[in-house]
Scaffold this motif. Structure first.
Motif, PDB file in Angstrom:
ATOM      1  N   GLY A 110       1.038  -0.492   2.873  1.00 53.00           N
ATOM      2  CA  GLY A 110       1.965  -0.660   1.768  1.00 53.00           C
ATOM      3  C   GLY A 110       1.201  -1.609   0.622  1.00 53.00           C
ATOM      4  N   LEU A 111       1.849  -2.275  -0.326  1.00 56.06           N
ATOM      5  CA  LEU A 111       1.486  -2.743  -1.420  1.00 56.06           C
ATOM      6  C   LEU A 111       1.208  -4.292  -1.130  1.00 56.06           C
ATOM      7  CD1 LEU A 111       3.267  -1.725  -4.448  1.00 56.06           C
ATOM      8  CD2 LEU A 111       1.041  -0.863  -3.774  1.00 56.06           C
ATOM      9  N   GLY A 112       1.737  -4.851   0.052  1.00 59.26           N
ATOM     10  CA  GLY A 112       1.743  -6.298   0.551  1.00 59.26           C
ATOM     11  C   GLY A 112       2.359  -7.229  -0.335  1.00 59.26           C
ATOM     12  N   GLY A 120      -4.602 -11.053   2.648  1.00 54.03           N
ATOM     13  CA  GLY A 120      -5.424  -9.941   2.966  1.00 54.03           C
ATOM     14  C   GLY A 120      -4.875  -8.435   2.469  1.00 54.03           C
ATOM     15  N   GLY A 121      -3.698  -8.371   2.283  1.00 50.91           N
ATOM     16  CA  GLY A 121      -3.032  -7.449   1.371  1.00 50.91           C
ATOM     17  C   GLY A 121      -3.576  -6.934   0.412  1.00 50.91           C
ATOM     18  N   CYS A 122      -3.260  -5.698  -0.150  1.00 50.38           N
ATOM     19  CA  CYS A 122      -3.822  -4.999  -1.337  1.00 50.38           C
ATOM     20  C   CYS A 122      -3.140  -5.933  -2.780  1.00 50.38           C
ATOM     21  CB  CYS A 122      -2.916  -3.764  -1.835  1.00 50.38           C
ATOM     22  SG  CYS A 122      -3.339  -2.540  -0.388  1.00 50.38           S
ATOM     23  N   ALA A 123      -1.989  -6.589  -2.669  1.00 53.28           N
ATOM     24  CA  ALA A 123      -1.640  -7.311  -3.682  1.00 53.28           C
ATOM     25  C   ALA A 123      -2.512  -8.660  -3.747  1.00 53.28           C
ATOM     26  CB  ALA A 123       0.015  -7.695  -3.562  1.00 53.28           C
ATOM     27  N   GLU A 170      -5.495  -9.186  -2.780  1.00 49.95           N
ATOM     28  CA  GLU A 170      -6.807  -8.868  -3.059  1.00 49.95           C
ATOM     29  C   GLU A 170      -6.814  -8.676  -4.653  1.00 49.95           C
ATOM     30  OE1 GLU A 170      -8.211  -5.721  -0.764  1.00 49.95           O
ATOM     31  OE2 GLU A 170      -8.487  -7.000   1.155  1.00 49.95           O
ATOM     32  N   ALA A 171      -5.739  -7.873  -5.236  1.00 48.45           N
ATOM     33  CA  ALA A 171      -5.950  -7.815  -6.710  1.00 48.45           C
ATOM     34  C   ALA A 171      -5.583  -8.902  -7.537  1.00 48.45           C
ATOM     35  CB  ALA A 171      -4.875  -6.499  -6.700  1.00 48.45           C
ATOM     36  N   GLY A 172      -5.158  -9.891  -6.903  1.00 47.31           N
ATOM     37  CA  GLY A 172      -4.839 -11.211  -7.754  1.00 47.31           C
ATOM     38  C   GLY A 172      -3.373 -11.449  -8.103  1.00 47.31           C
ATOM     39  N   LEU A 173      -2.360 -10.895  -7.226  1.00 46.26           N
ATOM     40  CA  LEU A 173      -1.183 -11.306  -7.314  1.00 46.26           C
ATOM     41  C   LEU A 173      -0.875 -12.327  -6.483  1.00 46.26           C
ATOM     42  CD1 LEU A 173       1.064  -9.695  -9.057  1.00 46.26           C
ATOM     43  CD2 LEU A 173       1.916  -8.843  -6.729  1.00 46.26           C
ATOM     44  N   ARG A 174       0.092 -13.294  -7.206  1.00 45.67           N
ATOM     45  CA  ARG A 174       0.387 -14.448  -6.563  1.00 45.67           C
ATOM     46  C   ARG A 174       1.896 -14.891  -6.269  1.00 45.67           C
ATOM     47  NH1 ARG A 174      -3.964 -16.444 -10.469  1.00 45.67           N
ATOM     48  NH2 ARG A 174      -2.028 -17.279 -11.954  1.00 45.67           N
ATOM     49  N   GLU A 175       2.026 -15.536  -5.146  1.00 42.80           N
ATOM     50  CA  GLU A 175       3.633 -15.793  -5.145  1.00 42.80           C
ATOM     51  C   GLU A 175       3.868 -16.494  -6.257  1.00 42.80           C
ATOM     52  OE1 GLU A 175       5.845 -18.971  -2.437  1.00 42.80           O
ATOM     53  OE2 GLU A 175       4.260 -17.791  -1.391  1.00 42.80           O
ATOM     54  N   GLY A 176       5.104 -16.272  -6.768  1.00 39.66           N
ATOM     55  CA  GLY A 176       5.769 -16.836  -8.006  1.00 39.66           C
ATOM     56  C   GLY A 176       5.557 -16.213  -9.197  1.00 39.66           C
ATOM     57  N   ASP A 177       4.881 -15.014  -9.132  1.00 39.62           N
ATOM     58  CA  ASP A 177       4.579 -14.312 -10.372  1.00 39.62           C
ATOM     59  C   ASP A 177       5.886 -13.644 -10.923  1.00 39.62           C
ATOM     60  OD1 ASP A 177       2.013 -15.051 -10.631  1.00 39.62           O
ATOM     61  OD2 ASP A 177       0.989 -13.363 -10.001  1.00 39.62           O
ATOM     62  N   ASP A 181      18.230 -11.769   2.261  1.00 41.94           N
ATOM     63  CA  ASP A 181      19.111 -10.498   2.100  1.00 41.94           C
ATOM     64  C   ASP A 181      18.474  -9.758   1.085  1.00 41.94           C
ATOM     65  OD1 ASP A 181      20.374 -10.763   4.571  1.00 41.94           O
ATOM     66  OD2 ASP A 181      22.161 -11.777   3.491  1.00 41.94           O
ATOM     67  N   THR A 182      18.279 -10.680  -0.060  1.00 38.76           N
ATOM     68  CA  THR A 182      17.890 -10.029  -1.483  1.00 38.76           C
ATOM     69  C   THR A 182      16.562  -9.873  -1.586  1.00 38.76           C
ATOM     70  OG1 THR A 182      17.760 -12.382  -2.361  1.00 38.76           O
ATOM     71  CG2 THR A 182      19.568 -11.300  -2.707  1.00 38.76           C
ATOM     72  N   GLU A 183      15.756 -10.135  -0.717  1.00 41.53           N
ATOM     73  CA  GLU A 183      14.252  -9.716  -0.709  1.00 41.53           C
ATOM     74  C   GLU A 183      13.871  -8.599   0.273  1.00 41.53           C
ATOM     75  OE1 GLU A 183      12.716 -13.207   0.812  1.00 41.53           O
ATOM     76  OE2 GLU A 183      12.853 -14.706  -0.979  1.00 41.53           O
ATOM     77  N   ALA A 184      12.920  -8.007  -0.214  1.00 47.41           N
ATOM     78  CA  ALA A 184      12.157  -6.849   0.368  1.00 47.41           C
ATOM     79  C   ALA A 184      10.859  -6.854   0.257  1.00 47.41           C
ATOM     80  CB  ALA A 184      13.023  -5.406   0.045  1.00 47.41           C
ATOM     81  N   MET A 185      10.010  -6.244   1.301  1.00 48.57           N
ATOM     82  CA  MET A 185       8.827  -6.056   1.459  1.00 48.57           C
ATOM     83  C   MET A 185       8.388  -4.799   1.370  1.00 48.57           C
ATOM     84  SD  MET A 185       5.969  -7.130   4.549  1.00 48.57           S
ATOM     85  CE  MET A 185       6.136  -8.727   4.428  1.00 48.57           C
TER      86      MET A 185
END
Length: 686
Positions: free
Chosen positions: A541-543, A560-563, A565-572, A681-685
């Motif tokens: 998936g997108l990770g 190590g996932g796609c997101a 590696e692309a530079g996406l960060r937690e909190g964006d 409950d409001t989160e999904a991967m």
């Protein structure tokens, strides 16, 4: 921070009050259901508008004289030449004299009561209305455009329509109609200021917009850059408009009296709310002593209306009915006496118009006279029977009628003996006549009141009625000295209420809502530049993990996932998907966009909030007072604000107390403590 009040040199164009026969609304803007977008024409040639033109002209002259005085004072301080100092001192004396004459002329205009009164032919004592504060035009365009470019990083030209709408709303607010539509217009702008504060007024710097308002009674200009001054002035005008609506009601019927009572109670509530939530105002009309005086004046006028309604509903001359009227009139006299005492306080004595102080004193004397008159009517037209044991209700009411019960004769003896009743009634009438004459004397001393024919008629009629009744009771063989009538115990059957303003009656939507949800996109928050992330869906998936709505938050990124590696960060925060704006998109909508991506992948536009500026916000918002937090919380509830949006308050020209922590800090700070692990409950991967 509070900006110092400064004297401004430009005139205000019109009084915000307007005539009923002028159009009050336009077709509403489609984007704002129910919104009022136009006030009345301040230049229409009506009596009240001519008054506005005269007031504007005097304000212009006052500003000119004040500029001259400021220049002369600077020259006087700067020069060491004695001859120059003498010349400047002489010029200053002329300028000060001119200023005094202009202020007296303006006071006469601002204290004009006749123009706000009802057109009914019924003879009622006129009420005291309050003129609205005038204000100059404000140009938000440059400041807002610069802030949008600098803070939000967007093209400000895309928001020209919103800026124009805001300026049209404020321009309309300057001239509200004197009815419910005018009140809704003021309340709409007042509510809109909450959003304006959140969007464009950060705590650490000023937007650079100057708000010019003129004192409602003296016309003295004040200027501040804080939005709290703008909001307080609008709230003051809401209360003032209620006073005008109350004064124009036809009080010859109970329906009109009830409307007047409601209007004056709401005016008292607006002034009281302003007093409790705003402080250190730069203009005297919004100072605490002035607002206290206005609240008491409105309460007194409510009490007067209660007496008028009781008079209309009491058609008989029954003993207890007349006693009730006497005590109600005494209550009106007492509350006006309290207002009079407030007006004579050091700060208010030279500020309150002489016509107001005179009117309040006239009313205090007039209603005290009515109290004694009704007491005399009760005594002279009722006799307590001794055969059937007497009227217990009348006896009980009479025993509680006086402040102090006279020793001789006893009240029971008075009720049982017609001659004693006549003599006591005559004593009350004597005091009534004395009070009537005092009211007429005070009335004759004020030039403005002498011009009010209806007031003269009321005083003359009631004075003649008391004299006729006194002549009816007077006898040629009555050589006994008239006794002194006891003081009547004031009492009311309806205590006035102070009704706080209910801003939820006018629902508004954020004019600048396209900037994004206030929970993130506000003036108090800081974020980095928009980053464009290109994602290619991998086998796993997108990770990334998403949470929340409007905007959707990246709650976690798979190492190590796609997101990652692309530079996406937690909190964006995701603000666009493939160029399509999704600041207001729901969780499911963003997920659908991501799942719809093709083999070429998807481009996410994201922003990251800065924790450093979060701490800055915390340091400043923690200084806000409890009252400010309460006001802001009320605004959030009434305006339907997004859950968790900024709690920095608009009422910031004085901060009295400290509160524990900041909701904004907790909210923004939590973004950086999200742990990737168990999903809520409001989160999904994905």
């Amino acid at each position: 921070m509070e900006e110092p009040a400064t004297r401004q040199s430009e005139m205000s164009l019109s009084d915000a009050a307007s005539d009923d026969d002028l159009p009050s609304t336009l077709p509403t803007d489609g984007s704002h259901s129910g919104s009022i977008r136009k006030g009345c024409d301040p230049f229409a040639q009506t009596q009240r508008s001519k008054l506005q033109h005269r007031r504007a002209r005097i304000n212009q002259q006052i500003n000119k004289e004040m500029r001259m005085r400021a220049g002369a004072e600077n020259l006087f301080r700067a020069t060491s030449n004695n001859k120059v100092k003498e010349t400047v001192a002489l010029e200053l004396s002329f300028v000060n004299s001119n200023l005094q004459l202009l202020k007296e002329e303006l006071e006469e205009l601002n204290s004009n009561m006749e123009v706000y009164q009802t057109d009914s032919e019924a003879i009622n004592v006129p009420m005291i209305p309050l003129g609205l504060k005038e204000t100059k035009e404000v140009d938000f365009s440059l400041s807002v455009q610069d802030f949008i470019c600098e803070h939000y990083g967007e093209d400000s030209s895309l928001y020209d329509k919103e800026i124009k709408e805001l300026m049209e709303l404020r321009q309309a607010m300057r001239t509200p109609s004197r009815n419910q539509a005018g009140l809704e217009l003021l309340m709409e702008y007042y509510n809109q200021l909450y959003y304006l504060d959140q969007r464009f007024f950060p705590l650490h710097r000023n937007l650079g917009v100057h708000f010019h308002w003129y004192d409602s009674l003296t016309g003295v200009p004040s200027c501040q850059r804080t939005l709290a001054f703008e909001k307080g002035s609008v709230l003051f005008n809401i209360g003032a408009l209620y006073t005008q609506i109350g004064a124009r009601q036809d009080r010859s019927a109970t329906a009109g009296i009830d409307k007047a009572i409601d209007a004056f109670q709401r005016a008292a509530g607006a002034f009281n709310y302003l007093k409790e939530n705003f402080s250190n105002a730069p203009s005297l009309d919004m100072s605490c002593p002035s607002l206290c005086m206005l609240v008491r004046l409105m309460v007194a006028q409510v009490q007067e209306c209660v007496f008028e309604r009781l008079t209309l509903t009491t058609q008989d001359a029954h003993f207890t009915s007349q006693l009730r009227l006497a005590q109600e009139a005494a209550r009106v006299s007492d509350v006006y006496l309290l207002v009079q005492q407030t007006m004579t306080q050091p700060l208010m004595k030279d500020y309150v118009p002489f016509s107001w102080a005179s009117m309040v004193q006239v009313k205090s004397e007039h209603f005290r006279a009515l109290s004694h008159y009704h007491a005399a009517v009760a005594l002279c037209e009722h006799t307590l029977s001794t055969e059937d044991g007497g009227d217990e209700e009348a006896e009980k009411a009479f025993l509680q009628f006086y402040v102090s019960v006279p020793a001789e004769p006893t009240l029971i003896q008075v009720l049982q003996d017609p001659e004693k009743s006549r003599k006591l009634g005559k004593a009350h009438l004597r005091r009534a006549v004395i009070r009537h004459e005092e009211a007429m004397r005070v009335h004759s001393l004020c030039k403005i009141l002498r011009k009010m024919d209806i007031l003269q008629d009321v005083l003359s009629l009631t004075h003649k009625r008391s004299l006729d009744k006194y002549s009816e009771l007077d006898r040629e063989d009555d050589f006994d000295e008239t006794a002194e009538a006891p003081e009547i115990q004031s009492q009311t059957h309806q205590k006035p209420d102070i009704t706080p303003p209910n801003f939820s009656t006018v629902q508004v939507s954020d004019i600048f809502q396209r900037l994004g949800p206030l929970s993130v996109f506000c003036a108090r928050a800081r974020w980095g530049p928009v980053r464009v992330i290109s994602l290619q869906r991998g086998e796993g998936g997108l990770g990334l993990t998403l949470r929340g709505d409007s905007p959707v938050l990246v709650a976690g990124v798979v190492p190590g996932g796609c997101a990652a590696e692309a530079g996406l960060r937690e909190g964006d925060y995701i603000v666009a998907v493939d160029g399509e704006d999704c600041k207001w998109s729901k969780h499911g909508e963003v997920v659908h966009m991501l799942k719809s991506c093709t083999d070429r992948g998807v481009e996410l536009s994201v922003i990251t909030l800065h924790s450093h500026d979060t701490q800055q916000v915390d340091k400043k918002t923690i200084m806000l007072s409890h009252g400010s937090d309460k006001e802001n919380s009320r605004q959030q509830r009434l305006l339907g604000a997004a859950k968790g949006q900024s709690s920095a308050s608009l009422l910031n020209w004085n901060r009295k107390k400290k509160r524990e922590g900041s909701g904004l800090t907790r909210r923004l700070g939590s973004t950086f403590s999200l742990s990737f692990g168990s999903l809520r409950d409001t989160e999904a991967m994905y």
